[in-house]
Write a protein that holds these residues in place. Structure first.
Motif, PDB file in Angstrom:
ATOM      1  N   PHE A 297       0.999  -1.782   0.253  1.00  0.00           N
ATOM      2  CA  PHE A 297       0.008   0.144  -0.196  1.00  0.00           C
ATOM      3  C   PHE A 297       0.984   1.127   0.101  1.00  0.00           C
ATOM      4  CE2 PHE A 297      -3.538  -2.176   1.341  1.00  0.00           C
ATOM      5  CZ  PHE A 297      -3.142  -3.865   2.349  1.00  0.00           C
TER       6      PHE A 297
ATOM      7  N   TYR B  75       0.862   5.404   1.463  1.00  0.00           N
ATOM      8  CA  TYR B  75      -0.585   6.368   2.081  1.00  0.00           C
ATOM      9  C   TYR B  75       0.026   7.871   1.830  1.00  0.00           C
ATOM     10  CZ  TYR B  75      -3.481   2.768   4.147  1.00  0.00           C
ATOM     11  OH  TYR B  75      -4.476   1.722   4.520  1.00  0.00           O
TER      12      TYR B  75
ATOM     13  N   LEU C 178      -5.054   7.311   1.384  1.00  0.00           N
ATOM     14  CA  LEU C 178      -4.441   5.720   0.505  1.00  0.00           C
ATOM     15  C   LEU C 178      -4.688   5.934  -0.448  1.00  0.00           C
ATOM     16  CD1 LEU C 178      -4.057   2.390   0.607  1.00  0.00           C
ATOM     17  CD2 LEU C 178      -6.498   1.953  -0.190  1.00  0.00           C
TER      18      LEU C 178
ATOM     19  N   PHE D 233      -2.454   0.249  -3.918  1.00  0.00           N
ATOM     20  CA  PHE D 233      -2.635  -0.298  -3.228  1.00  0.00           C
ATOM     21  C   PHE D 233      -1.916  -1.823  -4.591  1.00  0.00           C
ATOM     22  CE2 PHE D 233      -6.586  -2.863  -2.445  1.00  0.00           C
ATOM     23  CZ  PHE D 233      -7.917  -2.054  -2.809  1.00  0.00           C
TER      24      PHE D 233
ATOM     25  N   ALA E 106      -7.784  -9.600   3.850  1.00  0.00           N
ATOM     26  CA  ALA E 106      -8.090  -8.559   4.357  1.00  0.00           C
ATOM     27  C   ALA E 106      -7.825  -8.391   5.913  1.00  0.00           C
ATOM     28  CB  ALA E 106      -9.350  -8.400   4.184  1.00  0.00           C
ATOM     29  N   THR E 107      -7.257  -9.808   6.291  1.00  0.00           N
ATOM     30  CA  THR E 107      -7.471  -9.696   7.625  1.00  0.00           C
ATOM     31  C   THR E 107      -5.713  -9.868   8.213  1.00  0.00           C
ATOM     32  OG1 THR E 107      -7.186 -12.109   7.832  1.00  0.00           O
ATOM     33  CG2 THR E 107      -9.348 -10.964   7.378  1.00  0.00           C
ATOM     34  N   GLY E 108      -5.024  -9.567   7.523  1.00  0.00           N
ATOM     35  CA  GLY E 108      -3.677  -9.539   8.048  1.00  0.00           C
ATOM     36  C   GLY E 108      -3.374  -8.591   8.254  1.00  0.00           C
TER      37      GLY E 108
ATOM     38  N   LEU F 263      -0.756  -5.409   9.093  1.00  0.00           N
ATOM     39  CA  LEU F 263       0.082  -4.572   8.258  1.00  0.00           C
ATOM     40  C   LEU F 263       0.848  -3.926   9.356  1.00  0.00           C
ATOM     41  CD1 LEU F 263      -2.023  -4.761   6.150  1.00  0.00           C
ATOM     42  CD2 LEU F 263      -2.202  -2.149   5.656  1.00  0.00           C
TER      43      LEU F 263
ATOM     44  N   ASN G 175     -13.009  -6.879   9.956  1.00  0.00           N
ATOM     45  CA  ASN G 175     -12.133  -8.171  10.441  1.00  0.00           C
ATOM     46  C   ASN G 175     -11.032  -7.767  10.860  1.00  0.00           C
ATOM     47  OD1 ASN G 175     -11.878  -6.964   7.129  1.00  0.00           O
ATOM     48  ND2 ASN G 175     -12.521  -8.612   6.464  1.00  0.00           N
ATOM     49  N   ASN G 176     -10.542  -6.239  10.997  1.00  0.00           N
ATOM     50  CA  ASN G 176      -8.676  -5.979  10.954  1.00  0.00           C
ATOM     51  C   ASN G 176      -8.938  -4.979  11.713  1.00  0.00           C
ATOM     52  OD1 ASN G 176      -6.090  -5.413  11.117  1.00  0.00           O
ATOM     53  ND2 ASN G 176      -5.598  -6.033   8.176  1.00  0.00           N
TER      54      ASN G 176
ATOM     55  N   VAL H 100     -10.093  -2.792   8.391  1.00  0.00           N
ATOM     56  CA  VAL H 100     -10.717  -2.631   7.248  1.00  0.00           C
ATOM     57  C   VAL H 100     -12.309  -3.261   7.577  1.00  0.00           C
ATOM     58  CG1 VAL H 100     -10.229  -4.210   5.704  1.00  0.00           C
ATOM     59  CG2 VAL H 100      -8.276  -3.612   6.947  1.00  0.00           C
TER      60      VAL H 100
ATOM     61  N   ALA I 290      -7.111  -1.996   2.174  1.00  0.00           N
ATOM     62  CA  ALA I 290      -6.652  -1.070   2.948  1.00  0.00           C
ATOM     63  C   ALA I 290      -7.146  -0.547   3.810  1.00  0.00           C
ATOM     64  CB  ALA I 290      -6.643  -0.728   1.688  1.00  0.00           C
ATOM     65  N   LEU I 291      -6.702  -0.416   4.793  1.00  0.00           N
ATOM     66  CA  LEU I 291      -7.099   0.272   5.420  1.00  0.00           C
ATOM     67  C   LEU I 291      -7.080   1.594   6.483  1.00  0.00           C
ATOM     68  CD1 LEU I 291      -3.845  -0.230   8.722  1.00  0.00           C
ATOM     69  CD2 LEU I 291      -6.259  -2.281   9.644  1.00  0.00           C
TER      70      LEU I 291
END
Lengths: 113, 111
Positions: free
Chosen positions: A33, A35, A45, A48, A98-100, A102, B30-31, B90, B98-99
């Motif tokens: 990503f 930003y 953002l 990405f 989407a859950t990892g 960053l 979910n984040n 997220v 993306a956050l």
């Protein structure tokens, strides 16, 4: 430890120059990503990427392009820098859809004169 | 898109005091991550906490996903805790990876 490395901490460029900001991660993350952070506007953002050669526009892509030729490297390109692109640029990488989690690099502070 | 609100926007503490920072978000997530931005601008990971409670030394965090908020607790604050604290999420619904960041809480710890 995860390491996200941005090529330059501080850059000064002139209006109209082409600018490359490089970001490299060492964790085999699929997602990367870019930003930008500005006083009063927070972190926004730009672009990405979720895979090599794949990219998606973020909230403020105008005036920027990106390149991801290798999984570990994600480049932000300012084709013709303008003074309103003076900002702090932050690169991040993360895995697992989407859950990892960053992780961010140290940031690149760009001044366009 | 998802909205993220942090409170308070500014906080001044004396060294040794405790504090609670809050993050409210408008959709299912979910984040969720908490970051501390150091004086040089780097975002330092504090917690990855989409739900539940975690502790790391003097810091702990709780996310109640069903009620759409998260709390960051700082105990026995030190001057090195000064800086800006960001919550970022997220959205589960949009599918975007993306956050999205809140506007941050600026903390100043005085000796």
């Amino acid at each position: 430890d995860v390491k996200v490395t941005q090529s330059s901490r501080y850059l000064v460029k002139r209006t109209g120059e082409k600018v490359f900001l490089e970001c490299v991660q060492d964790m085999d993350h699929e997602n990367m990503f870019w930003y930008r952070q500005d006083p009063g506007l927070g972190l926004r953002l730009i672009y990405f990427s979720y895979d090599v050669k794949m990219k998606e526009k973020g909230d403020i892509p105008e005036g920027y392009s990106v390149s991801r030729e290798k999984k570990e490297r994600f480049s932000l390109i300012l084709e013709s820098a303008s003074t309103n692109q003076t900002s702090m640029y932050l690169c991040a990488s993360g895995g697992s859809g989407a859950t990892g989690e960053l992780f961010f690099g140290e940031g690149s502070r760009l001044t366009v004169l | 898109g998802i909205q993220v609100e942090q409170s308070p926007p500014d906080l001044i503490l004396q060294e040794g005091a405790n504090s609670t920072l809050r993050c409210n978000f408008s959709d299912s997530v979910n984040n969720l991550q908490w970051f501390h931005q150091n004086p040089w601008g780097q975002l330092i990971n504090l917690f990855y906490i989409p739900s539940g409670t975690k502790q790391n030394g003097r810091l702990s965090a709780t996310t109640v996903a069903t009620e759409r908020y998260s709390l960051l607790y700082i105990s026995s604050s030190q001057t090195t805790d000064s800086g800006v604290y960001f919550c970022a999420v997220v959205s589960r619904d949009t599918g975007r990876r993306a956050l999205t960041f809140g506007s941050g809480t600026r903390l100043q710890v005085q000796p």
